[in-house]
Design a protein around this motif. Structure first.
Motif, short mmCIF file in Angstrom:
data_model
loop_
_atom_site.label_atom_id
_atom_site.label_comp_id
_atom_site.label_asym_id
_atom_site.label_seq_id
_atom_site.Cartn_x
_atom_site.Cartn_y
_atom_site.Cartn_z
N GLU A 175 1.00 -1.43 0.05
CA GLU A 175 0.17 -0.05 0.02
C GLU A 175 0.91 1.27 -0.05
O GLU A 175 0.58 2.05 -0.79
CB GLU A 175 -0.82 0.07 1.28
N ALA A 176 1.96 1.21 0.75
CA ALA A 176 2.67 2.54 0.61
C ALA A 176 3.67 2.58 -0.45
O ALA A 176 3.58 3.61 -1.00
CB ALA A 176 3.91 2.31 1.73
N ILE A 177 4.09 1.60 -1.28
CA ILE A 177 4.49 1.52 -2.45
C ILE A 177 3.50 2.13 -3.36
O ILE A 177 3.91 3.06 -4.25
CB ILE A 177 5.25 0.25 -3.22
N GLY A 178 2.26 1.72 -3.44
CA GLY A 178 1.24 2.20 -4.25
C GLY A 178 0.87 3.77 -4.05
O GLY A 178 0.62 4.62 -5.02
N LEU A 179 0.96 4.03 -2.81
CA LEU A 179 0.94 5.59 -2.49
C LEU A 179 1.91 6.49 -2.95
O LEU A 179 1.61 7.46 -3.59
CB LEU A 179 0.77 5.80 -1.12
N LEU A 180 3.08 5.77 -2.90
CA LEU A 180 4.32 6.73 -3.17
C LEU A 180 4.09 6.90 -4.86
O LEU A 180 4.35 7.98 -5.17
CB LEU A 180 5.64 6.05 -2.74
N ALA A 181 3.72 5.72 -5.57
CA ALA A 181 3.66 5.75 -6.89
C ALA A 181 2.60 6.69 -7.42
O ALA A 181 2.61 7.49 -8.35
CB ALA A 181 3.18 4.25 -7.48
N ALA A 182 1.54 6.71 -6.60
CA ALA A 182 0.34 7.69 -6.86
C ALA A 182 0.95 9.07 -6.80
O ALA A 182 0.36 9.95 -7.57
CB ALA A 182 -0.87 7.29 -6.02
N ILE A 183 1.66 9.50 -5.92
CA ILE A 183 2.13 10.59 -5.60
C ILE A 183 3.01 11.13 -6.85
O ILE A 183 2.82 12.29 -7.15
CB ILE A 183 3.00 10.95 -4.21
N VAL A 184 3.92 10.26 -7.28
CA VAL A 184 4.70 10.53 -8.54
C VAL A 184 3.94 10.86 -9.65
O VAL A 184 3.97 11.72 -10.48
CB VAL A 184 5.82 9.50 -8.61
N ILE A 185 3.01 9.95 -9.89
CA ILE A 185 2.25 9.90 -11.29
C ILE A 185 1.20 11.47 -11.03
O ILE A 185 1.18 12.20 -12.11
CB ILE A 185 1.10 9.03 -11.31
N LEU A 186 0.78 11.78 -9.89
CA LEU A 186 -0.04 12.99 -9.76
C LEU A 186 0.60 14.18 -10.11
O LEU A 186 0.32 15.14 -10.69
CB LEU A 186 -0.78 12.90 -8.49
N LEU A 187 2.11 13.99 -9.59
CA LEU A 187 3.03 15.28 -9.90
C LEU A 187 2.96 15.44 -11.08
O LEU A 187 3.26 16.63 -11.64
CB LEU A 187 4.06 15.14 -8.84
N ILE A 188 3.46 14.36 -11.98
CA ILE A 188 3.62 14.39 -13.57
C ILE A 188 2.54 14.93 -14.02
O ILE A 188 2.47 15.73 -15.00
CB ILE A 188 4.29 13.10 -13.96
N ALA A 189 1.36 14.45 -13.53
CA ALA A 189 0.12 14.74 -14.57
C ALA A 189 -0.36 16.15 -14.16
O ALA A 189 -0.60 16.86 -15.06
CB ALA A 189 -1.10 13.75 -14.07
N PHE A 190 -0.44 16.51 -12.89
CA PHE A 190 -0.87 18.21 -12.56
C PHE A 190 0.37 18.94 -12.49
O PHE A 190 0.14 20.29 -12.83
CB PHE A 190 -1.29 18.04 -11.06
N GLY A 191 1.62 18.64 -12.15
CA GLY A 191 2.65 19.79 -12.13
C GLY A 191 2.57 20.61 -11.09
O GLY A 191 3.21 21.35 -10.80
#
Length: 496
Positions: A175-191
């Motif tokens: 779950e922690a890995i998934g959460l970190l991955a989501a943070i990175v993806i959202l940062l790339i998507a939203f900036g």
């Protein structure tokens, strides 16, 4: 209705956020005060295995629990005096540990078969008075400390086998890995850190309330310990996804010239409808677990559905309230080089791809169906089952013990089959069955017939020649049940 809800949450944002904080705090305090009643032992009634376990509990009280193994690895031979002395000392200490009902040394007459051919591997049996998942962690740790597992002392290395010695887990790591991955993806998507933070914060808020609710509901229904892990995975997924819909639509509204309040209302009235529809669909799907008719599966469904419901509620109330605080600053704290505007999407390749699919819907549908069917082909050869200590990492003593026993005694040793029988005619009525078992293909070894103290039952241990997770072991069990056991007990009065 959603427009009115969005307007209320936006204009009364302090009240809405305060209400959610109060709800979270209240649920956590209530859950801590009442406690939880998660279960770790699962019983599926009216199965042959369940009836066998009941028979053991009624007639073999000292063996109704599970057993573990103290595995001895001695390259110079397990019969060395210093090895024998060390094993004897360790077993003496283990017998004094709570939950341990007895031990069987490989150097005793009863344990003579516990020394592997070649004499370099042996094991002592540690009998517990309860099932493996009911053995306290403190008990397992104490035995691990006594055995000094993994250390080569006095010419031997000791390891401990059995599920009761699996200490620690990977719960939460995925779950922690998934959460970190989501943070990175959202940062790339939203900036933008703010735009990324809202979906993440909403998901965590929903999960917090969901966890507390799951703990409370566990006092009302059977709920397994890993319900929170499933709820966390679903909560993170739907929480981020649903808030992402709304935040994306909100940013589009701002970039199209709307003020923050109207952009929020538009986001909830459009993306919010998709969130409600998707959330209700997920909840209905999870409620399908109730149809299986197994208590702990129903508990999984109830806990997961509650978490999704709370997350949906947070998405359509908490998110618009937070958007009221963020306002036009949604793109502030942007990451250099990653900032993007939603209106650019109309010129992107994905926008053009969506228009292509809309122009040729049937072709797209058939192509998508073909891809899905191709991806689903492995499902035809899917075999379901439970993992064992052979799936543990090699850093664990349970895995090292598993490998030693498999090497010394054969791959089937780690998955013995126990035939429990009612014997109104005495244990000797099982002699023909024992002889037939010894000549059955796929059986490596058959243990002696062991009668219960009251003489009403007996057990026979059968060691397969194949590993516990092998399909051939599954086939052997089916053959024993259908072809081997019935003719050999016919007319004896025994039931196996």
């Amino acid at each position: 209705m959603l427009r009115e809800l969005a307007t209320f949450c936006y204009r009364r944002r302090r009240l809405v956020v305060a209400a959610w904080i109060a709800l979270l705090a209240s649920l956590i305090l209530l859950a801590q005060g009442i406690g939880n009643d998660y279960v770790s032992a699962f019983a599926v009634s009216n199965t042959e295995s369940a009836r066998a376990q009941t028979l053991l509990e009624q007639n073999f009280r000292s063996h109704a629990g599970d057993s573990g193994q103290l595995v001895v690895d001695a390259p110079g031979g397990v019969e060395q005096p210093r090895v024998r002395e060390r094993v004897a000392q360790v077993l003496t200490k283990i017998r004094s540990v709570p939950d341990v009902s007895g031990t069987t040394s490989p150097y005793s007459a009863r344990g003579a078969r516990q020394i592997a051919p070649g004499g370099k591997v042996a094991y002592a049996e540690i009998q517990f008075d309860r099932r493996a998942n009911e053995v306290h962690e403190a008990t397992a740790r104490r035995i691990i400390d006594i055995a000094r597992v993994g250390a080569g002392v006095d010419g031997a290395r000791l390891e401990l086998g059995g599920r009761m010695f699996v200490i620690g887990s990977f719960a939460g790591s995925s779950e922690a890995i998934g959460l970190l991955a989501a943070i990175v993806i959202l940062l790339i998507a939203f900036g933008s850190i703010l735009a990324m933070g809202l979906p993440i914060f909403t998901a965590l808020f929903g999960i917090g309330c969901g966890f507390a609710l799951v703990a409370l509901v566990s006092n009302l229904t059977v709920m397994p310990e890993f319900t929170t892990q499933l709820a966390a995975m679903l909560g993170i997924g739907v929480g981020i996804d649903y808030a992402l819909f709304i935040v994306t639509r909100y940013r589009q509204g701002l970039h199209d010239g709307l003020d923050p309040e109207n952009a929020t209302v538009l986001a909830i009235d459009t993306a919010g409808r998709a969130v409600l529809f998707a959330g209700v669909t997920v909840v209905i799907s999870l409620c399908g677990l109730f149809l299986i008719g197994i208590d702990f599966i129903r508990g999984l469904g109830a806990g997961s559905a509650l978490t999704v419901l709370v997350t949906v509620a947070a998405s359509v109330t908490f998110v618009p309230a937070m958007l009221g605080f963020v306002g036009e600053n949604i793109d502030r704290l942007h990451i250099p080089g990653l900032r993007r505007h939603e209106t650019v999407a109309r010129r992107s390749i994905w926008f053009r791809w969506s228009r292509l699919l809309q122009r040729h819907p049937w072709r797209a549908a058939l192509a998508g169906l073909a891809v899905l069917i191709t991806l689903a082909v492995p499902l035809l050869s899917l075999r379901l089952g439970f993992s064992d200590t052979g799936n543990d990492p090699t850093s664990e003593t349970t895995r090292r013990a598993y490998d030693l026993l498999s090497t010394g005694f054969g791959p089937g040793f780690n998955g013995p089959l126990v035939l429990a029988a009612r014997t109104p005619g005495g244990a000797e009525s099982l002699e023909p069955l024992a002889q037939r078992l010894s000549t059955t293909r796929g059986v490596a070894r058959v243990g002696p017939i062991v009668a219960s103290p009251n003489g009403n039952a007996a057990v026979i241990q059968v060691i397969p020649s194949t590993a516990p997770q092998s399909q051939r072991t599954v086939d052997l069990i089916a053959e024993l049940r259908s072809r081997v056991i019935p003719p050999e007990i016919r007319g004896t009065g025994a039931t196996v």
